[in-house]
Every structure is written in structure tokens, then in C-alpha cells.
Scaffold this active site. Structure first.
Site, PDB file in Angstrom:
ATOM      1  N   SER A  82       0.253   2.245   1.473  1.00 58.42           N
ATOM      2  CA  SER A  82       0.458   3.334   2.665  1.00 58.42           C
ATOM      3  C   SER A  82       2.025   2.842   3.631  1.00 58.42           C
ATOM      4  CB  SER A  82      -0.762   3.417   3.622  1.00 58.42           C
ATOM      5  OG  SER A  82      -0.165   4.352   3.458  1.00 58.42           O
ATOM      6  N   SER A  83       2.517   1.596   2.866  1.00 56.48           N
ATOM      7  CA  SER A  83       3.410   0.591   3.551  1.00 56.48           C
ATOM      8  C   SER A  83       5.185   1.814   3.739  1.00 56.48           C
ATOM      9  CB  SER A  83       3.567  -0.066   3.671  1.00 56.48           C
ATOM     10  OG  SER A  83       4.295  -1.634   4.352  1.00 56.48           O
TER      11      SER A  83
END
Length: 200
Positions: A12-13
Site C-alpha cells: 500500500s506504499s
């Protein structure tokens, strides 16, 4: 043998996405293997009291601007998926299953998932979506789905995440080389110079 560069990241980065497209070339330049280690940043955030950068007042708009600017500089497409930030347990579990088959294949899967998420804007939260992306990348989609639900794979991700936090990993991307930590996509140049010089 020289120790690998440990590359911790959360799917999710977005900064992890940018680093994932750079880190293997850096490893090749330096003669170091890259050990990819997806984790769940939510666990680290609980330990630090932080929240995703994009969600923070004042910092959020800046980081979104910076992400788009950095992606342009690197020649990478970029868009945030709907529902961002995302829970990415399914993607990380799929990676660890793939790594047990082949570390090189797992890296290929990681890039496919990252590209789907931040180049195409696809929400990769659901296991079915992860399996579909994996299938298009040449993996057995049914095996991926089974792995995502496998208690042993779940425990592996939990252990990797807890172990990373215990070592001081608090963000993504986060690199450790020869015991030295570097946080952020913008620290890859420092990491290179540290390895080349033997540290300072």
C-alpha cells in the site's frame, strides 16, 4: 559473500512502488542481492502512533504532489487506487507463497501487484483481485487464492511484520544493509554511497 540489502515495504506504499522499480538495478550495480520483504505497515503505525502520509494534515497534499513529481522524474506512471490507503494482507501473503517457489518469481509478482495498484489504479485488497493479477503475470491463480487463506502463510507474514518492527522498521520503503538502516525512496543514493564507501 556480501550480505543482501533487505528491502522492507508495504504493497500500500506508493513510495515503496517507486523504490521497487529502482532497487534491483542498485543491487546489480553494487553486487548485492536484494531481499524483498513485504510487511504490514499498520502494525508499525500502531507502535509509532503514526498514520499514512497521505492522510496527514498538511503533509498529505505535499506527499501526493511529491509522489507525482518523483514518478514523472523516474518515468513511471502513477495514480492512487480507489480506497487508498489499502489493506494489503492478500498481496503480501501471495508474495511469500511465490517466494517459496522462487525468489525471482516472487519479485516479478511483487512488481505486477505494485504496477496494478499504482500504475493502473487497481484496488488490490481482495484476494480474488490479487489472484487475477498473478494469473496474468503467469502464476497459478487458484494456488495463489489457496495460499492467501493458508494459516502457515498468514503466520509467515505476521512473523515477518513483527520481526521487522522489532528491528526498528517503521516505514516503507525501508532498507537495512550490513546492519545500517535507511528509510525512504529518497535514501537510495545514500544507501549506494554507504555501501561503496564502507560507511561513514
Amino acid at each position: 559473500m556480501k550480505a543482501p540489502v533487505e528491502f522492507y515495504f508495504d504493497f500500500s506504499s506508493p513510495y515503496g512502488y517507486l523504490a521497487a522499480h529502482r532497487v534491483e538495478a542498485l543491487g546489480a550495480e553494487l553486487g548485492r542481492d536484494i531481499l524483498w520483504r513485504p510487511i504490514l505497515l499498520g502494525v508499525a503505525f500502531k507502535a509509532t502512533g503514526q498514520s499514512p502520509l497521505i492522510a496527514q494534515p498538511l503533509r498529505g497534499p505535499y506527499h501526493l504532489h511529491d509522489l507525482k513529481r518523483t514518478a514523472r522524474r523516474l518515468g513511471l506512471p502513477f495514480q492512487l487506487p480507489e480506497g487508498f490507503p489499502l489493506p494489503t494482507m492478500a498481496a503480501a501473503r501471495a508474495f511469500y507463497w511465490a517466494e517459496a517457489q522462487s525468489p525471482a518469481a516472487a519479485k516479478k509478482l511483487a512488481l505486477a501487484l505494485y504496477d496494478a495498484c499504482f500504475a493502473e489504479g487497481i484496488n488490490i485488497t481482495k484476494g480474488e483481485t490479487v489472484a487475477e493479477i498473478a494469473g496474468k503475470a503467469g502464476f497459478d491463480a487458484d494456488a495463489i487464492l489457496a495460499a492467501i487463506a493458508d494459516p502457515a502463510i498468514k503466520e509467515r507474514l505476521r512473523a515477518e511484520t513483527d520481526g521487522a518492527v522489532a528491528r526498528g522498521v517503521f516505514g516503507s520503503p525501508f532498507f537495512i544493509v550490513d546492519g545500517e538502516p535507511f528509510w525512504g525512496n529518497d535514501r537510495l543514493a545514500d544507501l549506494r554511497d554507504w555501501i561503496k564507501s564502507g560507511g561513514w
